[in-house]
Design an enzyme around this catalytic site. Structure first.
Site, PDB file in Angstrom:
ATOM      1  N   SER A  56       0.719  -1.156  -0.072  1.00  0.00           N
ATOM      2  CA  SER A  56      -0.074  -0.096  -0.004  1.00  0.00           C
ATOM      3  C   SER A  56       0.762   1.265  -0.139  1.00  0.00           C
ATOM      4  O   SER A  56       0.322   2.421  -0.515  1.00  0.00           O
ATOM      5  CB  SER A  56      -0.977  -0.050   1.355  1.00  0.00           C
ATOM      6  OG  SER A  56      -0.078  -0.065   2.464  1.00  0.00           O
TER       7      SER A  56
ATOM      8  N   LYS B 140      12.951  -1.394   0.378  1.00  0.00           N
ATOM      9  CA  LYS B 140      11.501  -0.717   0.363  1.00  0.00           C
ATOM     10  C   LYS B 140      11.696   0.734  -0.187  1.00  0.00           C
ATOM     11  O   LYS B 140      12.427   1.682   0.528  1.00  0.00           O
ATOM     12  CB  LYS B 140      10.763  -0.779   1.806  1.00  0.00           C
ATOM     13  CG  LYS B 140      10.535  -1.955   2.264  1.00  0.00           C
ATOM     14  CD  LYS B 140       9.912  -2.250   3.606  1.00  0.00           C
ATOM     15  CE  LYS B 140       8.646  -1.517   3.590  1.00  0.00           C
ATOM     16  NZ  LYS B 140       8.008  -1.594   5.071  1.00  0.00           N
TER      17      LYS B 140
ATOM     18  N   GLU C 251      17.718  -6.272   6.208  1.00  0.00           N
ATOM     19  CA  GLU C 251      18.259  -7.690   5.583  1.00  0.00           C
ATOM     20  C   GLU C 251      17.207  -8.518   5.003  1.00  0.00           C
ATOM     21  O   GLU C 251      16.142  -8.496   5.458  1.00  0.00           O
ATOM     22  CB  GLU C 251      18.545  -8.456   7.017  1.00  0.00           C
ATOM     23  CG  GLU C 251      19.040  -9.758   7.052  1.00  0.00           C
ATOM     24  CD  GLU C 251      19.156 -10.397   8.274  1.00  0.00           C
ATOM     25  OE1 GLU C 251      19.707 -11.564   8.414  1.00  0.00           O
ATOM     26  OE2 GLU C 251      18.741  -9.815   9.343  1.00  0.00           O
ATOM     27  N   LEU C 252      17.490  -9.127   3.781  1.00  0.00           N
ATOM     28  CA  LEU C 252      16.606 -10.036   2.915  1.00  0.00           C
ATOM     29  C   LEU C 252      16.437 -11.129   3.738  1.00  0.00           C
ATOM     30  O   LEU C 252      17.337 -12.047   4.070  1.00  0.00           O
ATOM     31  CB  LEU C 252      17.200 -10.389   1.557  1.00  0.00           C
ATOM     32  CG  LEU C 252      16.383 -11.105   0.709  1.00  0.00           C
ATOM     33  CD1 LEU C 252      15.185 -10.107   0.373  1.00  0.00           C
ATOM     34  CD2 LEU C 252      17.006 -11.517  -0.493  1.00  0.00           C
TER      35      LEU C 252
ATOM     36  N   ASP D  88      -0.460  -4.531  12.324  1.00  0.00           N
ATOM     37  CA  ASP D  88      -1.011  -5.069  10.891  1.00  0.00           C
ATOM     38  C   ASP D  88      -0.506  -6.415  10.669  1.00  0.00           C
ATOM     39  O   ASP D  88       0.547  -6.725  10.215  1.00  0.00           O
ATOM     40  CB  ASP D  88       0.088  -3.913   9.705  1.00  0.00           C
ATOM     41  CG  ASP D  88      -0.434  -4.197   8.478  1.00  0.00           C
ATOM     42  OD1 ASP D  88      -1.625  -4.717   8.277  1.00  0.00           O
ATOM     43  OD2 ASP D  88      -0.033  -3.630   7.601  1.00  0.00           O
TER      44      ASP D  88
ATOM     45  N   ASN E 153       3.113 -10.175   5.736  1.00  0.00           N
ATOM     46  CA  ASN E 153       4.050  -9.666   6.545  1.00  0.00           C
ATOM     47  C   ASN E 153       5.050 -10.792   7.142  1.00  0.00           C
ATOM     48  O   ASN E 153       5.833 -10.608   8.070  1.00  0.00           O
ATOM     49  CB  ASN E 153       3.567  -8.660   7.665  1.00  0.00           C
ATOM     50  CG  ASN E 153       3.232  -7.544   7.265  1.00  0.00           C
ATOM     51  OD1 ASN E 153       3.143  -6.934   5.957  1.00  0.00           O
ATOM     52  ND2 ASN E 153       2.165  -6.832   7.743  1.00  0.00           N
TER      53      ASN E 153
ATOM     54  N   ASP F 143       7.291  -6.250   8.018  1.00  0.00           N
ATOM     55  CA  ASP F 143       6.790  -4.843   8.134  1.00  0.00           C
ATOM     56  C   ASP F 143       6.483  -4.332   9.517  1.00  0.00           C
ATOM     57  O   ASP F 143       5.709  -4.990   9.927  1.00  0.00           O
ATOM     58  CB  ASP F 143       5.696  -4.971   7.078  1.00  0.00           C
ATOM     59  CG  ASP F 143       5.376  -3.558   6.658  1.00  0.00           C
ATOM     60  OD1 ASP F 143       4.891  -2.617   7.514  1.00  0.00           O
ATOM     61  OD2 ASP F 143       5.142  -3.204   5.418  1.00  0.00           O
TER      62      ASP F 143
END
Length: 432
Positions: free
Chosen positions: A117, A135, A223-224, A266, A271, A284
Site C-alpha cells: 500500500s 523498500k 536484511e533480506l 498490521d 508480513n 513490516d
C-alpha cells in the site's frame, strides 16, 4: 443498513422471493466484484489498498457464504499489488540516497518482488556483499494518504451530529496519527529495532536488521529474509509445523503487547515468511502503536478476571476499561458476550484450535446483534444504540483482534494459548 432503513421507513420490506433473487445476484456478481476491487484498490494504493488487504484475509468482512470467492481474488493484494514503474523507484532512491541505485548498491533488481500500500520492495546487494530488501516509497503517496484522510474528515463532518456520539472524530484522529507515521520509514526503522530487542532471545522469531546508512524517510533497507509465504505454508506445512508457527506468531504479538505496550497493528499474511518448524520472519513494522501502561493494565484486568471466573471483576473492567454502558441492557449484553467470545482462546486452559468458523463468528456475532438492536420488528426507523466509550487507543487493538484470529484460522493453529501468554499477562509492563 442504510438501504434497509429506507425500505422500512417507507413501509417496504423484501418478500421471500425478492430476498432469494437478491442472494442469487450476489452469488453471480461475487467473482466480478472481487476482480473489480482487486484492480481498483490495487491501482489506488494508500488507504484503499489497505482496505483491500484487510478484506483479503479477515474472515467475516466479505458477504457471508462468499468469503472464499472474495479472499481468493483479493489475496493477490497481500504480495503482488500492481507496482509502479522501475523508473519511479530509481527517482526516489536517487533523490534520497544521492545516486542511482546501481551506484549505491553492488547489485540492484529493477523489477520489485513485492508491492503493497505504501511502497514496493526491490532485491539488492550492498557494497559489503549483504543481500537486502529495499523498500521504496511510491512518489507522492504521503500526499495521497493525506487527501484520503481529508476525504474521511469531510465525511466525518457531514455525519457529525450522529457520528460524534460514537467518537468518530477521536477515531479518525487516531487513524490519521498512525497512517501518517507509516509513511516515514525512519519511524518504521526505529520500530523494527524495538521489536528486535523485545524478541532478541527468542530464536524462532526473526526480525530483519536495518541498514541505517542506506535508509531515509522514503527508502528503507533491511536484511533480506528467506522462507515461504503464508498461503504456501498453510497448504504444505504439517499440522505440527503450523501449530509451532502459530505459537511463534502469538509470542511475537503478546510479548511485545503485554510486556512492553508495543502493538504490532498490521498482522496481515504478507508480513510473514515461514522458515521451517516454528521459525517465522516478520517483515513490516510500519503500522505499529505504543500503548499506554494504564491501558495495557486495563486490558489485562478483564482477561485475568475471565480466566479466574470472577464475573463481577470482568463486568467492572468492561465498564471501566472498555466503556460498555451497563445501563443500556441490549448493548451491554451484546458487547460483554462478544468480549467473552473473542477471548475464549486465552481463557480456556486446554488446546484451542483456531478455525475459519470461529474467526467469522467473531465478526458475525457483532453484526447479528447490532442488527437486532438497530432494526426493531415493530419500528419503522432504525434505533441508535448507546455509544461505547472505548479508549481511542483501542482502534488498532480491534484490528489486531480480528486480523490475528483470521491468520491463525487460516493456519488451523492449535495450542494452549492461555498457558503461552500467562508470563506476560501476569507480569509488569516495561516500556521499551
Amino acid at each position: 443498513m442504510a438501504a434497509e432503513a429506507v425500505r422500512r421507513a417507507v413501509g417496504g420490506q423484501r418478500t421471500a422471493d425478492e430476498e432469494l433473487e437478491a442472494r442469487r445476484r450476489l452469488v453471480h456478481n461475487a467473482k466480478r466484484t472481487a476482480d473489480a476491487l482487486l484492480k481498483t484498490l490495487g491501482d489506488m494504493k494508500g488507504l484503499p489498498l489497505k482496505l483491500g488487504q484487510m478484506a483479503s484475509y479477515i474472515d467475516g468482512l466479505a458477504p457471508p457464504g462468499y468469503e472464499e470467492k472474495f479472499q481468493r481474488v483479493l489475496a493477490r493484494l497481500q504480495q503482488k499489488a500492481p507496482p509502479l514503474s522501475a523508473e519511479a523507484a530509481i527517482k526516489v532512491v536517487r533523490e534520497d540516497l544521492g545516486a542511482h541505485p546501481r551506484e549505491v548498491f553492488a547489485q540492484w533488481e529493477e523489477q520489485p518482488f513485492a508491492a503493497a500500500s505504501i511502497g514496493q520492495v526491490h532485491r539488492a546487494v550492498t557494497r559489503g556483499g549483504e543481500q537486502v530488501a529495499v523498500k521504496v516509497q511510491y512518489p507522492g503517496i504521503d500526499k495521497a494518504i493525506e487527501n484520503d484522510l481529508k476525504s474521511l474528515s469531510l465525511l466525518e463532518t457531514m455525519i457529525a451530529p450522529i457520528g460524534r456520539r460514537y467518537q468518530s472524530k477521536e477515531t479518525l484522529d487516531e487513524l490519521r496519527s498512525v497512517f501518517l507515521a507509516e509513511v516515514d520509514y525512519r519511524i518504521e526503522a526505529e520500530a523494527a529495532e524495538a521489536f528486535r530487542r523485545v524478541h532478541a532471545l527468542d530464536t524462532e522469531i526473526q526480525v530483519p536488521r536495518v541498514f541505517h546508512s542506506l535508509s531515509t524517510k522514503r527508502v528503507l533497507t533491511l536484511e533480506l529474509m528467506g522462507g515461504i509465504e503464508y498461503a504456501t505454508f498453510c497448504e504444505r506445512a504439517s499440522q505440527g509445523d503450523r501449530n509451532a508457527a502459530g505459537e511463534t506468531l502469538a509470542r511475537f504479538m503478546f510479548r511485545a503487547l503485554w510486556r512492553h505496550g508495543l502493538l504490532y497493528a498490521d498482522p496481515h499474511p504478507g508480513n510473514y515468511r515461514f522458515l521451517g518448524g516454528g521459525r517465522v520472519a516478520f517483515l513490516d513494522f510500519g503500522c505499529h502503536k505504543r500503548l499506554s501502561a494504564p491501558l495495557i493494565a486495563g486490558m489485562k484486568r478483564y482477561v485475568l478476571a475471565l480466566q479466574r471466573g470472577d464475573m463481577d471483576a470482568f463486568y467492572r473492567a468492561c465498564a471501566e476499561v472498555l466503556g460498555y454502558d451497563p445501563d443500556d441492557q441490549e448493548s451491554w449484553l451484546l458487547y460483554t458476550e462478544y468480549t467473552k467470545l473473542v477471548l475464549q482462546p486465552l481463557v480456556v486452559d486446554a488446546p484451542f484450535k483456531y478455525t475459519k468458523e470461529f474467526a467469522r463468528e467473531s465478526v458475525a456475532f457483532l453484526v447479528r446483534g447490532g442488527r437486532r438492536i438497530v432494526f426493531k420488528p415493530d419500528q419503522a426507523l432504525p434505533n441508535l444504540p448507546a455509544p461505547v466509550r472505548m479508549p481511542t487507543e483501542f482502534t488498532f487493538v480491534n484490528r489486531l483482534q480480528w486480523g490475528f484470529g483470521s491468520v491463525l484460522a487460516g493456519m488451523g493453529a492449535e495450542a494452549n494459548w492461555r498457558r503461552l501468554v500467562e508470563p506476560w499477562l501476569n507480569g509488569e509492563v516495561v516500556p521499551i
